[in-house]
Design an enzyme around this catalytic site. Structure first.
Site, mmCIF file in Angstrom:
data_model
loop_
_atom_site.group_PDB
_atom_site.id
_atom_site.type_symbol
_atom_site.label_atom_id
_atom_site.label_comp_id
_atom_site.label_asym_id
_atom_site.label_seq_id
_atom_site.Cartn_x
_atom_site.Cartn_y
_atom_site.Cartn_z
ATOM 1 C CB SER A 158 49.646 117.456 83.260
ATOM 2 O OG SER A 158 50.891 117.744 83.837
ATOM 3 C CG ASP A 256 50.539 115.077 90.781
ATOM 4 O OD1 ASP A 256 51.600 115.725 90.676
ATOM 5 O OD2 ASP A 256 49.632 115.126 89.929
ATOM 6 C CG HIS A 286 51.503 114.043 87.194
ATOM 7 N ND1 HIS A 286 50.623 115.080 87.419
ATOM 8 C CD2 HIS A 286 51.922 114.176 85.911
ATOM 9 C CE1 HIS A 286 50.536 115.823 86.319
ATOM 10 N NE2 HIS A 286 51.307 115.295 85.395
#
Length: 316
Positions: A158, A256, A286
């Site tokens: 991320s 995502d 995600h």
């Protein structure tokens, strides 16, 4: 909107609390409480860890790091600078300890996990410079850490994936430590927020467009995201030249908002002549790997560990 999530993930989605980073301090408290209740990863082999600090960027505080390594090892191991996720604003070494431990145990490798400064209290470039300082320290102390110097990599998930891409750019441009690999897991790379996935996924679990907007506003300062002149070291998708970067492994989840910027960056790496492996996982969102028992989560974790093994232990 309704999304065709992987069937094994569907029963868990209703139990995932809505995440909004409007109140960063509250989210940090909530994640710490949630972490305390979660089952911990049990490594297949004993892993030792220790905390220390490394010299910070000029004029800044020292940077806390946690070093993970297999308790029993014969000779030097590859090293990974690990950068945790959290939208530049949340997350910690503690929250991502299982990830670092698994890499240390199962790759195996010496993992240096960085407690970089978080936004909005410390906007760009504070966190990135902390990570780069940790990289230079790791490279300078490779022998003491038991790291084979030519097998040093950077990676994260991320925001940690975005910071890893930025660290790789900095290392190239500053003539810094040579990196053999970059692991870019569902990376946060582009402040312009103009991809189809970013425009579409406004209500997906854990990460969605409203959080992405806040994340970049905290990191860059309000009113900066999307404007001209944003540094490619803040938003690596803005980098015009991706040549000369280390080989990459890039992952993306179907539902995502970060999906397309990761896939676009991977394609540009390939076009720049950087050996790059790309995995897009249908039906995922995600952070869906937190649902560890789902088959797709197990596959994502296994694929990533295998990619690290191949990159860090060439030739077996």
């Amino acid at each position: 909107m309704s999304y065709a999530y992987d069937p094994e993930l569907v029963p868990w989605i209703a139990m995932i609390p809505h995440l909004s980073i409007v109140d960063v301090e509250q989210v940090r408290r909530d994640e710490a409480a949630m972490f305390a209740e979660m089952p911990r990863y049990q490594p297949l082999v004993p892993v030792e860890s220790r905390d220390t600090t490394v010299p910070g960027p000029q004029g800044a505080p020292d940077v806390p790091v946690r070093i993970f390594a297999p308790a029993e090892r014969d000779g030097g191991l590859p090293g990974l600078l690990y950068i945790h996720g959290g939208g530049f604003t949340i997350g910690s070494i503690d929250m991502f300890e299982d990830d670092a431990t698994a890499i240390a145990a199962e790759v195996p490798a010496v993992v240096v996990s960085v407690e970089y400064r978080l936004a909005p209290e410390h906007p760009f470039p504070a966190g990135l410079e902390d990570c780069y300082a940790a990289l230079t320290w790791t490279a300078a102390n490779a022998a003491d850490l038991g790291i084979v110097p030519e097998r040093l990599a950077v990676g994260g998930e991320s925001a940690g994936g975005g910071l890893s891409a930025a660290v790789a750019l900095l290392a190239r441009d500053r003539g810094g430590p040579a990196l053999c690999f970059q692991l870019l897991g569902v990376p946060e790379l582009d402040d312009r927020l103009d991809t189809p996935s970013m425009r579409t996924f406004t209500d997906t679990p854990i990460w969605h467009r409203p959080n992405a907007e806040l994340s970049w506003d905290y990191y860059l300062g309000k009113g900066v995201r999307g404007a001209d002149g944003v540094s490619p070291y803040a938003a690596p998708a803005r980098a015009e030249d991706l040549s000369g970067l280390p080989p990459a492994y890039v992952t993306a989840c179907e539902f995502d908002p970060l999906r397309d910027e990761g896939l676009n960056y991977a394609q540009r790496l390939i076009q720049a002549g950087v050996p790059t492996e790309v995995h897009h996982y249908p039906g995922t969102f995600h952070g869906s790997t937190m649902i560890r028992d789902a088959g797709v989560s197990k596959r994502m974790s296994a694929d990533r560990l295998n990619a690290l093994r191949l990159a860090l232990h060439p030739g077996g």
